[in-house]
Design a protein around this motif. Structure first.
Motif, PDB file in Angstrom:
ATOM      1  N   SER A 157     -31.059  53.716  14.100  1.00 43.62           N
ATOM      2  CA  SER A 157     -29.633  53.790  13.786  1.00 43.62           C
ATOM      3  C   SER A 157     -29.005  52.403  13.766  1.00 43.62           C
ATOM      4  CB  SER A 157     -28.922  54.674  14.819  1.00 43.62           C
ATOM      5  OG  SER A 157     -27.525  54.656  14.633  1.00 43.62           O
ATOM      6  N   ILE A 158     -29.343  51.577  14.761  1.00 44.68           N
ATOM      7  CA  ILE A 158     -28.801  50.224  14.835  1.00 44.68           C
ATOM      8  C   ILE A 158     -29.288  49.382  13.657  1.00 44.68           C
ATOM      9  CG2 ILE A 158     -28.833  48.074  16.152  1.00 44.68           C
ATOM     10  CD1 ILE A 158     -27.013  50.120  17.362  1.00 44.68           C
ATOM     11  N   GLU A 159     -30.573  49.515  13.320  1.00 52.87           N
ATOM     12  CA  GLU A 159     -31.126  48.736  12.210  1.00 52.87           C
ATOM     13  C   GLU A 159     -30.460  49.109  10.886  1.00 52.87           C
ATOM     14  OE1 GLU A 159     -35.296  49.556  12.625  1.00 52.87           O
ATOM     15  OE2 GLU A 159     -35.673  47.630  13.590  1.00 52.87           O
ATOM     16  N   ASN A 160     -30.149  50.395  10.716  1.00 54.03           N
ATOM     17  CA  ASN A 160     -29.468  50.822   9.493  1.00 54.03           C
ATOM     18  C   ASN A 160     -28.079  50.202   9.395  1.00 54.03           C
ATOM     19  OD1 ASN A 160     -31.491  52.348   8.378  1.00 54.03           O
ATOM     20  ND2 ASN A 160     -30.783  54.288   9.214  1.00 54.03           N
ATOM     21  N   ARG A 161     -27.382  50.132  10.531  1.00 48.44           N
ATOM     22  CA  ARG A 161     -26.059  49.503  10.530  1.00 48.44           C
ATOM     23  C   ARG A 161     -26.177  48.025  10.204  1.00 48.44           C
ATOM     24  NH1 ARG A 161     -23.649  52.194  16.121  1.00 48.44           N
ATOM     25  NH2 ARG A 161     -23.803  54.370  15.443  1.00 48.44           N
ATOM     26  N   LEU A 162     -27.266  47.424  10.672  1.00 54.60           N
ATOM     27  CA  LEU A 162     -27.507  46.010  10.394  1.00 54.60           C
ATOM     28  C   LEU A 162     -27.716  45.797   8.894  1.00 54.60           C
ATOM     29  CD1 LEU A 162     -27.638  43.712  12.455  1.00 54.60           C
ATOM     30  CD2 LEU A 162     -30.117  43.799  12.303  1.00 54.60           C
ATOM     31  N   LYS A 163     -28.444  46.713   8.268  1.00 55.76           N
ATOM     32  CA  LYS A 163     -28.666  46.622   6.825  1.00 55.76           C
ATOM     33  C   LYS A 163     -27.359  46.796   6.059  1.00 55.76           C
ATOM     34  CE  LYS A 163     -33.463  48.236   6.887  1.00 55.76           C
ATOM     35  NZ  LYS A 163     -34.400  49.318   6.493  1.00 55.76           N
ATOM     36  N   ILE A 164     -26.511  47.694   6.557  1.00 58.01           N
ATOM     37  CA  ILE A 164     -25.207  47.893   5.916  1.00 58.01           C
ATOM     38  C   ILE A 164     -24.405  46.595   5.947  1.00 58.01           C
ATOM     39  CG2 ILE A 164     -22.968  49.047   6.147  1.00 58.01           C
ATOM     40  CD1 ILE A 164     -24.484  51.533   7.095  1.00 58.01           C
ATOM     41  N   LEU A 165     -24.430  45.918   7.107  1.00 54.10           N
ATOM     42  CA  LEU A 165     -23.718  44.644   7.227  1.00 54.10           C
ATOM     43  C   LEU A 165     -24.293  43.615   6.263  1.00 54.10           C
ATOM     44  CD1 LEU A 165     -21.690  42.759   8.506  1.00 54.10           C
ATOM     45  CD2 LEU A 165     -23.293  42.375  10.396  1.00 54.10           C
ATOM     46  N   GLY A 166     -25.625  43.598   6.122  1.00 56.45           N
ATOM     47  CA  GLY A 166     -26.253  42.669   5.190  1.00 56.45           C
ATOM     48  C   GLY A 166     -25.793  42.911   3.761  1.00 56.45           C
ATOM     49  N   TRP A 167     -25.800  44.176   3.340  1.00 54.53           N
ATOM     50  CA  TRP A 167     -25.364  44.510   1.983  1.00 54.53           C
ATOM     51  C   TRP A 167     -23.881  44.218   1.779  1.00 54.53           C
ATOM     52  CZ3 TRP A 167     -28.363  44.797  -1.927  1.00 54.53           C
ATOM     53  CH2 TRP A 167     -29.660  45.292  -1.817  1.00 54.53           C
ATOM     54  N   LEU A 168     -23.073  44.478   2.810  1.00 60.56           N
ATOM     55  CA  LEU A 168     -21.638  44.205   2.699  1.00 60.56           C
ATOM     56  C   LEU A 168     -21.372  42.713   2.507  1.00 60.56           C
ATOM     57  CD1 LEU A 168     -20.027  46.580   5.372  1.00 60.56           C
ATOM     58  CD2 LEU A 168     -19.746  46.671   2.894  1.00 60.56           C
ATOM     59  N   GLN A 169     -22.140  41.889   3.209  1.00 61.49           N
ATOM     60  CA  GLN A 169     -21.962  40.444   3.060  1.00 61.49           C
ATOM     61  C   GLN A 169     -22.390  39.982   1.665  1.00 61.49           C
ATOM     62  OE1 GLN A 169     -22.327  38.179   7.210  1.00 61.49           O
ATOM     63  NE2 GLN A 169     -24.112  39.451   6.847  1.00 61.49           N
ATOM     64  N   LEU A 170     -23.445  40.592   1.130  1.00 61.42           N
ATOM     65  CA  LEU A 170     -23.860  40.262  -0.237  1.00 61.42           C
ATOM     66  C   LEU A 170     -22.788  40.688  -1.244  1.00 61.42           C
ATOM     67  CD1 LEU A 170     -27.654  41.230  -0.216  1.00 61.42           C
ATOM     68  CD2 LEU A 170     -26.673  38.937  -0.328  1.00 61.42           C
ATOM     69  N   ALA A 171     -22.209  41.863  -1.011  1.00 61.63           N
ATOM     70  CA  ALA A 171     -21.147  42.338  -1.897  1.00 61.63           C
ATOM     71  C   ALA A 171     -19.906  41.449  -1.777  1.00 61.63           C
ATOM     72  CB  ALA A 171     -20.791  43.786  -1.559  1.00 61.63           C
ATOM     73  N   THR A 172     -19.624  40.998  -0.546  1.00 60.93           N
ATOM     74  CA  THR A 172     -18.499  40.083  -0.333  1.00 60.93           C
ATOM     75  C   THR A 172     -18.737  38.771  -1.061  1.00 60.93           C
ATOM     76  OG1 THR A 172     -18.027  41.047   1.844  1.00 60.93           O
ATOM     77  CG2 THR A 172     -17.141  38.844   1.406  1.00 60.93           C
ATOM     78  N   SER A 173     -19.991  38.315  -1.042  1.00 63.62           N
ATOM     79  CA  SER A 173     -20.354  37.100  -1.769  1.00 63.62           C
ATOM     80  C   SER A 173     -20.054  37.250  -3.257  1.00 63.62           C
ATOM     81  CB  SER A 173     -21.846  36.802  -1.566  1.00 63.62           C
ATOM     82  OG  SER A 173     -22.263  35.727  -2.375  1.00 63.62           O
ATOM     83  N   LEU A 174     -20.418  38.408  -3.804  1.00 64.68           N
ATOM     84  CA  LEU A 174     -20.144  38.675  -5.218  1.00 64.68           C
ATOM     85  C   LEU A 174     -18.641  38.703  -5.474  1.00 64.68           C
ATOM     86  CD1 LEU A 174     -21.122  39.454  -8.043  1.00 64.68           C
ATOM     87  CD2 LEU A 174     -21.161  41.846  -7.292  1.00 64.68           C
ATOM     88  N   GLY A 175     -17.897  39.306  -4.529  1.00 68.95           N
ATOM     89  CA  GLY A 175     -16.444  39.372  -4.672  1.00 68.95           C
ATOM     90  C   GLY A 175     -15.811  37.996  -4.711  1.00 68.95           C
ATOM     91  N   PHE A 176     -16.229  37.124  -3.795  1.00 68.90           N
ATOM     92  CA  PHE A 176     -15.683  35.764  -3.783  1.00 68.90           C
ATOM     93  C   PHE A 176     -16.119  34.980  -5.024  1.00 68.90           C
ATOM     94  CE2 PHE A 176     -14.874  36.154   0.880  1.00 68.90           C
ATOM     95  CZ  PHE A 176     -13.549  35.744   0.848  1.00 68.90           C
ATOM     96  N   ALA A 177     -17.323  35.266  -5.528  1.00 64.81           N
ATOM     97  CA  ALA A 177     -17.788  34.597  -6.745  1.00 64.81           C
ATOM     98  C   ALA A 177     -16.903  34.973  -7.932  1.00 64.81           C
ATOM     99  CB  ALA A 177     -19.239  34.972  -7.022  1.00 64.81           C
ATOM    100  N   ILE A 178     -16.528  36.253  -7.997  1.00 63.40           N
ATOM    101  CA  ILE A 178     -15.641  36.712  -9.076  1.00 63.40           C
ATOM    102  C   ILE A 178     -14.271  36.058  -8.951  1.00 63.40           C
ATOM    103  CG2 ILE A 178     -14.424  38.721  -9.999  1.00 63.40           C
ATOM    104  CD1 ILE A 178     -16.886  40.393  -9.222  1.00 63.40           C
ATOM    105  N   VAL A 179     -13.760  36.003  -7.706  1.00 62.90           N
ATOM    106  CA  VAL A 179     -12.467  35.350  -7.468  1.00 62.90           C
ATOM    107  C   VAL A 179     -12.541  33.876  -7.849  1.00 62.90           C
ATOM    108  CG1 VAL A 179     -10.805  34.657  -5.694  1.00 62.90           C
ATOM    109  CG2 VAL A 179     -11.788  36.950  -5.645  1.00 62.90           C
ATOM    110  N   CYS A 180     -13.679  33.261  -7.531  1.00 62.42           N
ATOM    111  CA  CYS A 180     -13.886  31.842  -7.846  1.00 62.42           C
ATOM    112  C   CYS A 180     -13.828  31.603  -9.354  1.00 62.42           C
ATOM    113  CB  CYS A 180     -15.227  31.387  -7.281  1.00 62.42           C
ATOM    114  SG  CYS A 180     -15.621  29.658  -7.615  1.00 62.42           S
ATOM    115  N   ILE A 181     -14.519  32.451 -10.113  1.00 58.10           N
ATOM    116  CA  ILE A 181     -14.526  32.315 -11.575  1.00 58.10           C
ATOM    117  C   ILE A 181     -13.125  32.540 -12.142  1.00 58.10           C
ATOM    118  CG2 ILE A 181     -15.400  33.325 -13.716  1.00 58.10           C
ATOM    119  CD1 ILE A 181     -17.980  33.992 -12.170  1.00 58.10           C
ATOM    120  N   TYR A 182     -12.449  33.555 -11.611  1.00 56.57           N
ATOM    121  CA  TYR A 182     -11.090  33.855 -12.066  1.00 56.57           C
ATOM    122  C   TYR A 182     -10.158  32.685 -11.763  1.00 56.57           C
ATOM    123  CZ  TYR A 182      -6.515  36.107 -12.302  1.00 56.57           C
ATOM    124  OH  TYR A 182      -5.210  36.413 -12.598  1.00 56.57           O
ATOM    125  N   SER A 183     -10.315  32.097 -10.557  1.00 59.05           N
ATOM    126  CA  SER A 183      -9.459  30.979 -10.155  1.00 59.05           C
ATOM    127  C   SER A 183      -9.718  29.745 -11.007  1.00 59.05           C
ATOM    128  CB  SER A 183      -9.700  30.639  -8.674  1.00 59.05           C
ATOM    129  OG  SER A 183      -9.392  31.739  -7.841  1.00 59.05           O
TER     130      SER A 183
END
Length: 219
Positions: A58-84
């Motif tokens: 259960s803990i490892e799955n939550r850890l994976k969720i955090l990993g994917w969320l950070q990757l998605a956040t990276s993509l989000g900031f990349a989009i904001v960066c391009i827009y800016s």
């Protein structure tokens, strides 16, 4: 002599009795309980190991969720960066978005793939997201892909966001009225990271990396 037949109890019931029995008031029952647990030693060990594995999974799955969320956040900031870059934002804003995109991507990837420093980078990332503050002359806010902020400003407020990473920093007068908030999502993931550390999952990861055949160096 014990007045209870513990042989008819399930293991969960035996564990519950062991946690709540008054062994001073009922010494014979307590002795019989220990004997029954000892008679089922293999069964007890198997159940304990199973529950531990389920908890770690259960803990490892939550850890994976955090990993994917950070990757998605990276993509989000990349989009904001391009827009800016093609908008009216300053070069400083573009640089900040670029750094945050790289940082989140690195933290998420290394955590998701069990690489060294994935935990440390993710821990730092969540710490910076805990507090949002505005003193009137100083403002700081940083959130990942999602946030749930509870704070005090002009009264108590609750604010949440989804799919909207953001960063704000300002020093100077007239930055607004005083407010301070705590991101409960960041605190939750810090607890998850700390749980993994206490369980030794992170040291196991480092050992796995170091013991990989044919690897002279750690990534």
């Amino acid at each position: 002599m014990s007045t209870v037949d513990y042989s008819k109890y399930t293991l969960d019931e035996l564990f519950d009795v062991r946690a709540n029995i008054d062994k001073e008031a009922h010494p014979e029952n307590y002795k019989a309980l220990l004997i029954e647990l000892d008679n089922r030693k293999e069964e007890v060990e198997a159940l304990t190991e199973k529950k531990q594995e389920e908890f770690i999974f259960s803990i490892e799955n939550r850890l994976k969720i955090l990993g994917w969320l950070q990757l998605a956040t990276s993509l989000g900031f990349a989009i904001v960066c391009i827009y800016s870059a093609f908008g009216t934002q300053t070069i400083v804003n573009v640089m900040i978005c670029s750094v945050l995109a790289i940082f989140n991507g690195l933290a998420g990837y290394r955590l998701l793939t069990c690489k060294r420093y994935g935990f440390e980078l993710s821990y730092i990332n969540q710490i910076f997201q805990i507090v949002t503050i505005n003193t009137g002359s100083f403002f700081f806010s940083y959130s990942g892909l999602g946030s749930f902020i509870v704070g005090i400003g002009n009264g108590v407020f609750v604010k949440f966001s989804v799919l909207s990473p953001g960063f704000g920093f300002f020093v100077g007068e007239n930055s607004g009225q005083f407010s301070v908030g705590i991101d409960l999502v960041a605190i939750f993931f810090l607890i998850v990271l700390n749980s993994c550390n206490e369980l030794g999952l992170l040291s196991k990861t480092d050992h796995k990396i170091n013991s990989t055949p044919g690897r002279g160096e750690v990534d």
